[in-house]
Design an enzyme around this catalytic site. Structure first.
Site, PDB file in Angstrom:
ATOM      1  CB  CYS A   1      -0.962  -0.010   1.184  1.00  0.00           C
ATOM      2  SG  CYS A   1      -0.180  -0.319   2.786  1.00  0.00           S
TER       3      CYS A   1
ATOM      4  CG  HIS B 236      -0.753   4.118   4.986  1.00  0.00           C
ATOM      5  ND1 HIS B 236      -1.504   3.915   6.113  1.00  0.00           N
ATOM      6  CD2 HIS B 236      -0.313   2.883   4.588  1.00  0.00           C
ATOM      7  CE1 HIS B 236      -1.541   2.617   6.393  1.00  0.00           C
ATOM      8  NE2 HIS B 236      -0.826   1.972   5.484  1.00  0.00           N
TER       9      HIS B 236
END
Length: 339
Positions: free
Chosen positions: A129, A242
């Site tokens: 990711c 994130h």
């Protein structure tokens, strides 16, 4: 328009559930959807597009007749069933790290290296990711000049650890507000009001497995085999999305103006970069959507060929589920049926 028989391996997890949601959002042409899970979930019924679907037991015979299987399971499960999926004639788009660095498996971010998806042998890997978010953010700059080195610090949300991560954060906050001591289970230490500078296991030279992914995967996706990456991964008490701080050193200088112009039109990116107006990417703004926000672009004061930037993206969507479905979209025929 041709329709496809699609399966999701690991359909009951956070990424699998998100894949179901995104298939509908993106109007993926589905003839049949099959959901696969372990014995614990097999037989349960979930809703998809207004109707019920019964979860099937994942087994070698279950993939016959499918065109595409989206993987949202752990490495061992992906490795167990990949041969059967390929043997059945389906393309396996796998979100685990099991196949990412294998030479005959493309590792694809559609905004960056879509052409690589054409060279699969039945398996296409979805990157980590943080790697997806970072390479989407820097790809437009890489096209101006090759990247020599990248120094990265990731600030990774608790949902990156699975569905139990946000629950543990919320419970710890409640526990601490009662004056009691937190009892961490998902994370090695209390995550509420704290940051934990380790994600993954120790791998080499004091780096973790999560930290080395950005170098190994980034090289493969960006076609920069000599790029060196130094990364520090940190778990932070943020629920979703994130954030990554990046310092990039290029073969030649790239001005801030040049970088902003490139990023303003970069596929998959949104430029949010006005420090005077306090405009920059943040997790709250980038959650539950599919674009990578990029900002805080400035010269690197340690290298005349360097730039620093900050980027944020939803790790469950663009970092996992959406990226996998975008890969699937590279494989399908959306030509309207002739009447």
């Amino acid at each position: 328009m041709k329709k496809y028989k699609v399966g999701i391996l690991g359909a009951t997890g956070a990424v699998g559930r998100e894949m179901m949601k995104i298939l509908l959002e993106r109007d993926f042409p589905i003839e049949e959807l099959h959901l696969f899970a372990s014995e614990r979930s097999a037989g349960k019924v979930v809703e998809f597009n207004g109707g019920p679907i019964q979860i099937e037991l994942a087994c070698d015979e279950a993939f016959q007749g499918l065109d595409i299987v989206l993987g949202a399971a752990e490495n061992n499960v992906a490795r167990q069933f990949a041969p059967a999926i390929v043997q059945a004639g389906a393309v396996f788009i796998d979100n685990s790290s099991a196949f990412r660095l294998e030479d005959n498996v493309p590792l694809v971010v559609p905004e960056v290296n879509p052409e690589d998806a054409k060279h699969h042998e039945g398996i296409i890997a979805n990157p980590n990711c943080s790697t997806v978010i970072a390479v989407t953010a820097v790809n437009a700059l890489r096209q101006i000049s090759p990247i020599r080195t990248m120094t990265a610090s990731t600030y990774q949300a608790v949902s990156g650890a699975g569905a139990e991560g946000p629950l543990e954060l919320a419970e710890e906050v409640r526990t601490l507000l009662r004056g009691e001591k937190a009892q961490p289970k998902v994370f090695p230490y209390q995550i509420a009001y704290n940051v934990i500078p380790q994600i993954g296991s120790e791998q080499e030279s004091g780096y973790t497995s999560e930290e080395m992914k950005l170098q190994y995967e980034g090289r493969k996706i960006l076609h920069l085999p000599d790029m060196k990456v130094s990364c520090t991964c940190v778990r932070v008490p943020v629920v979703r999305s994130h954030s990554i701080s990046l310092a990039l050193h290029f073969d030649r200088p790239i001005s801030v103006h040049e970088a902003r112009a490139a990023l303003r039109s970069a596929p998959g990116c949104v430029l949010v970069d006005d420090l005077a107006k306090k405009q920059y990417p943040m997790p709250l703004d980038t959650s539950d959507q599919d674009l990578v926000f990029v900002g805080r672009i400035r010269p690197d004061l340690t290298d005349e060929n360097g730039l620093c930037l900050w980027c944020c993206g939803d790790q469950v969507r663009k970092g996992a589920a959406t990226n996998a479905i975008q890969i699937a979209e590279l494989l399908i025929d959306r030509t309207p049926d002739e009447e």
